[in-house]
Design an enzyme around this catalytic site. Structure first.
Site, PDB file in Angstrom:
ATOM      1  N   PHE A 131       0.858  -1.187   0.000  1.00 31.71           N
ATOM      2  CA  PHE A 131       0.000   0.000   0.000  1.00 31.71           C
ATOM      3  C   PHE A 131       0.889   1.230   0.000  1.00 31.71           C
ATOM      4  CE2 PHE A 131      -2.399   3.483   1.904  1.00 31.71           C
ATOM      5  CZ  PHE A 131      -3.534   3.474   1.100  1.00 31.71           C
TER       6      PHE A 131
ATOM      7  N   ASP B 253       9.166   2.711   1.660  1.00 33.41           N
ATOM      8  CA  ASP B 253       7.978   3.455   2.077  1.00 33.41           C
ATOM      9  C   ASP B 253       7.817   3.212   3.574  1.00 33.41           C
ATOM     10  OD1 ASP B 253       5.490   4.374   2.769  1.00 33.41           O
ATOM     11  OD2 ASP B 253       4.460   3.568   1.015  1.00 33.41           O
TER      12      ASP B 253
ATOM     13  N   LYS C 122       2.507   9.997   8.331  1.00 33.47           N
ATOM     14  CA  LYS C 122       1.810   9.530   9.531  1.00 33.47           C
ATOM     15  C   LYS C 122       2.457  10.023  10.837  1.00 33.47           C
ATOM     16  CE  LYS C 122      -0.970   5.895   7.600  1.00 33.47           C
ATOM     17  NZ  LYS C 122      -0.657   5.127   6.415  1.00 33.47           N
TER      18      LYS C 122
END
Ligand SMILES: *Cc1c(COP(=O)(O)O)cnc(C)c1O
Length: 395
Positions: free
Chosen positions: A129, A214, A243
């Site tokens: 993702f 990532d 995040k």
């Protein structure tokens, strides 16, 4: 009342009015233990005094000036990220997907300025993702997210996660590099097998490719290291962060070595909001806490402690919990009941957790969590399991 929001989320019927540390108080007064942390975002929990103080002070100064001027807070945050990692250069964004987009562009531009503009393709992995923009859904390759949005953006080739030989077989004259999460988050807290990252590093070095991680979900201490890639001893060329870096304020970053970032010269990329004074003031405040000596080591220690509790739960409730995965304070429980049912049962026990793919629920407490709160979460998970067991027996 009918919502005026795009109905793109299946929202729980729950809104929160107050937050303090790992606790959220709903509008009906019920208190919840927050082991979702806004999907690994609220790294310092809710209402952290240092974040509140920093944001309040920043709010009294210019909020935004654009990247046409010097932004001292952004300079400082970039310097600190460079000091804490492999990187030499930082580009700030407002989200994870934008950080990954910047990573993709940085890799493509590197090869272009090296005189090999035909090298634009990245090898990505099944279960990945990387965000919801057009390029990042193509990078993630999940048909659920691609369906209905036209031809997927070109430039991504997918290999099974952990399969080094498949990666080697996919490399062609157009390959620019490899993009992966050291631990797949949305994919179900799936860690790369041992030596996989090291193998990718060797392959990239051998073939002149860039290794891009990532770390939008795994970064900023979440796994018990500042970056999760550090567990493998591997140095990437480019990393995407978001995040946890803003503790709840929208902020992301693309990190690169000077070599990998050498194509990103004046005019090559931009963002109106990216790295504005408000966002980077908060980013610095997050680092003030996370980079304090012992903080990340504490996360690793608490992770070991909580894993023991989760293993006990797995033993006691083997009809409900199939396995425990994770590192630091990033855990996944693969459940034998539908994961959304498990998450709903936990919510009834006033514990917030987050479903992921592969029938997993994620436990992502704020990194400031206390031992007693970990014990309380284990008790609530136990209660949820007991409830699901008796519901199963009644069926
Ligand atoms: C959440 C996430 C993203 C996307 O971040 P957004 O801020 O939602 O754009 C990208 N990569 C990973 C690994 C993520 O967990």
């Amino acid at each position: 009342m009918v919502s005026a929001l795009f109905p793109t989320y299946a929202r729980a019927d729950l809104a929160f009015e107050r937050g303090e540390g790992a606790w959220l108080t709903a509008s009906d007064g019920e208190r919840y233990l927050d082991f979702g942390a806004g999907v690994a975002v609220n790294s310092l929990g809710h209402g952290h005094p240092h974040l509140v103080g920093t944001l309040s002070a920043a709010a009294a100064k210019p909020w935004h000036v654009s990247n046409l001027f010097q932004i001292p807070e952004a300079e400082r945050l970039a310097r600190r990220l460079v000091q804490a990692t492999f990187a030499d250069l930082v580009f700030f964004t407002n989200s994870g997907a934008e950080a990954v987009e910047c990573a993709i562009k940085t890799a493509r531009k590197f090869h272009a300025v090296e005189g090999r503009p035909e090298r634009y393709r990245l090898i990505t992995f099944e279960g990945a993702f990387h965000g919801r923009t057009l390029a990042t859904i193509a990078a993630g390759g999940n048909p659920k997210y691609l369906d209905g949005f036209g031809p997927p953006t070109d430039g991504f080739d997918q290999a099974p996660y952990g399969d080094l030989e498949a990666v080697r077989a996919l490399v062609g004259p157009q390959t620019a590099g490899v993009l992966l999460e050291p631990i797949q988050g949305e994919g179900g807290v799936r860690a790369a097998p041992p030596r996989f990252l090291a193998g990718l590093r060797e392959l990239c070095d051998e073939l002149g490719l860039l290794l891009i991680v990532d770390e939008v979900q795994t970064g900023i201490g979440r796994t018990g290291r500042f970056l999760a890639v550090e567990h493998s001893g591997v140095t990437p060329d480019i990393a995407a962060l978001a995040k946890g870096i803003g503790g709840g304020f929208p902020l992301g970053a693309c990190l690169a070595t000077a070599e990998a970032g050498k194509g990103m010269t004046v005019g090559a990329h931009g963002s109106t909001y990216g790295g504005n004074p408000l966002a980077t003031a908060v980013g610095n405040a997050v680092l003030d806490v996370v980079l304090e000596p012992g903080f990340i080591e504490r996360v690793a220690g608490l992770g070991v402690l909580f894993r023991q509790k989760l293993a006990e739960l797995e033993d006691r409730h083997s009809a409900i919990i199939e396995s425990v995965r994770g590192e630091g304070l990033m855990f996944g429980l693969k459940t034998r009941v539908p994961n959304v049912e498990f998450a709903a049962a936990a919510r009834e026990a006033k514990l917030l957790i987050i479903p992921a793919s592969d029938n997993v629920v994620r436990l992502l407490p704020p990194l400031i969590i206390g031992e007693s709160e970990l014990a309380e979460a284990a008790r609530r998970l136990d209660a949820a399991c007991v409830k699901l067991e008796s519901a199963g027996a009644a069926r």
